[in-house]
Structure formats: C-alpha cells, structure tokens
Scaffold this motif. Structure first.
Motif, short mmCIF file in Angstrom:
data_model
loop_
_atom_site.label_atom_id
_atom_site.label_comp_id
_atom_site.label_asym_id
_atom_site.label_seq_id
_atom_site.Cartn_x
_atom_site.Cartn_y
_atom_site.Cartn_z
N GLN A 148 0.98 -1.43 -0.04
CA GLN A 148 0.02 -0.03 0.02
C GLN A 148 0.85 1.32 -0.01
N LEU A 149 0.35 2.42 -0.78
CA LEU A 149 1.08 3.54 -0.81
C LEU A 149 1.34 4.19 0.68
N ASP A 150 2.26 4.85 0.97
CA ASP A 150 2.58 5.47 2.24
C ASP A 150 1.87 7.11 1.93
N PRO A 151 0.66 7.31 2.33
CA PRO A 151 0.21 8.71 1.90
C PRO A 151 0.80 9.69 2.55
N SER A 152 1.46 9.65 3.49
CA SER A 152 2.40 10.87 4.22
C SER A 152 3.57 11.14 3.46
N HIS A 153 4.20 10.26 2.71
CA HIS A 153 5.24 10.27 1.90
C HIS A 153 5.38 10.06 0.49
N THR A 154 4.24 10.17 -0.15
CA THR A 154 4.03 10.18 -1.79
C THR A 154 3.58 11.30 -1.99
N LEU A 155 4.13 11.77 -3.19
CA LEU A 155 3.76 12.94 -3.77
C LEU A 155 3.65 12.78 -5.46
N VAL A 156 2.72 13.71 -6.08
CA VAL A 156 2.75 14.05 -7.43
C VAL A 156 2.90 15.39 -7.61
N SER A 157 3.97 15.78 -8.45
CA SER A 157 4.20 17.17 -8.65
C SER A 157 3.91 17.36 -10.27
N TRP A 158 3.39 18.70 -10.37
CA TRP A 158 3.20 18.79 -11.75
C TRP A 158 3.67 20.43 -12.33
N GLN A 159 3.92 20.15 -13.50
CA GLN A 159 4.69 21.67 -14.00
C GLN A 159 3.97 21.88 -15.33
N VAL A 160 3.76 23.20 -15.53
CA VAL A 160 2.96 23.59 -16.72
C VAL A 160 3.57 24.96 -17.30
N ASN A 161 3.59 25.19 -18.40
CA ASN A 161 4.09 26.66 -18.84
C ASN A 161 3.19 27.52 -18.79
N HIS A 162 3.35 28.66 -18.41
CA HIS A 162 2.57 29.83 -18.11
C HIS A 162 2.91 31.07 -19.16
#
Length: 213
Positions: free
Chosen positions: A42-56
C-alpha cells in the motif's frame, strides 16, 4: 618524514569517505533490488507526492503538488511484467504557492456553468496499470488508464526503483519509486486558457509503498 606526511594526508582524505560510506550503510533504504520482497503493498500517503509543471504564457513554468495519495501495488520480483498498480490522487489535495490559483482550480462554474478547471467537488484521479515492461535492472515502463475530470485515457510512465528496506518507524518492508510522464490536459477536458497556459503537463511521482503483512 616526507613519506609520513603523505601517508597522514592520505588517511585524512580517506577518513571522510569511509565515514560517509558507513553513514550510507546505516540508511534504511538502499538501491538494492535483492531487498525487494514480493507481495501486496500500500502507498504511504504521508510520503508520496505527485508534482506537476505547466508552462505559463510562454514566460516560465509553474509548479504544484498533489498529496494524500492512496493506492496498491502487487509485485513479484521474479515476474516484473505481472506487477499491478491502482493509484488514487485526490484533486482537492492540490497545493500551490498562490491561494488565488488554488481557489481558481477548485472554483465552481459561473452561474451554474462548467468550471474553468476541476470545480468545487472533483472526483479523485485514478490510474490503473495495464502493462509493466522491464527496461533495466532498476527501471520499467508502466502503461495504464488515467481517469480524471470524468474522462479516461492512456498514460505511459517511465519508472525507476529508488530504494528498499525496512521503514524504521512502521517496521514495514518498504519500496520506493520515482516516475515521470507528460500528459495533454485537454484530453481530460481541462482546457482552460490552452495553449497560452500549456496543454502539456509534466508529472513526476515520488512514491513509497509499504508491504502488507
């Protein structure tokens, strides 16, 4: 005397390297595939992240994060292609530096119309793998279906194994991965201000999975 000085200097230079090596050996997670045990994780929700990046507007890139991520992985180290992922990302967990932008991302549509982005009560995004192909000793290509904003489409990620061992806090066998992909947000109906605000969104996932006993 000169030889003694040189020998002393060599010992002095070697000592920090030896110390760092010893320190690294004491870190619970090591990039050693032989440490990975098969089973359901199972994922550890406290130490799992999804980062996103988009041009502005073509000027610069803007960054944000999703957290509180949940999901499972079934893994057999002897048969990597049989690995399965089922990951859920709550859209409402989005984190950005600008409170105004966060409000816009989760703002309901004006006068009952469609929201510009996700709206006030968006369903979580969900990724379910359909295939896993090993590409190296510590790398794989994972393909699957992403459901987001009421629409479903294919996504392929490049995944790297980053470490395995026993979590010193939970005592659970833990495996870490780093994944990256690029999606076209307009394919999921998130098309506000595109293409001035980039259609392509770079995603990077840092995930820790804990094996269930």
């Amino acid at each position: 005397m000169k030889k003694l000085v040189i020998a002393a200097a060599a010992c002095t230079l070697a000592a920090p390297a030896a110390f760092l090596s010893a320190q690294n050996a004491s870190i619970p997670g090591q990039m050693d595939p032989s440490r990975v045990a098969g089973g359901t994780y199972q994922l550890d929700p406290s130490h799992t992240l999804v980062s996103w990046q988009v041009n502005h507007f073509g000027f610069n890139d803007y960054f944000g994060l999703f957290g509180d991520i949940e999901g499972t992985m079934t893994l057999d180290p002897a048969n990597i292609s049989a690995t399965e992922f089922d990951i859920t990302v709550p859209i409402t967990s989005v984190s950005v530096a600008s409170e105004g932008l966060r409000d816009h991302l989760l703002r309901p549509g004006k006068d009952g119309g469609d929201p510009d982005f996700f709206g006030a009560n968006p369903e979580p995004a969900r990724f379910v793998s359909t295939s896993v192909r090993r590409t190296g000793d510590t790398s794989a290509v994972v393909s699957g279906q992403l459901t987001m904003n009421g629409q479903t489409g294919p996504v392929t990620m490049l995944v790297d194994f980053t470490g395995a061992g026993e979590n010193p806090m939970s005592k659970a066998p833990t495996v870490g991965f780093q994944a990256r992909t690029t999606i076209d947000r307009t394919q999921w109906g998130v098309d506000y201000a595109a293409p001035m605000v980039g259609s392509e969104v770079d995603l990077e996932i840092s995930a820790a999975f804990e094996r269930q006993q």
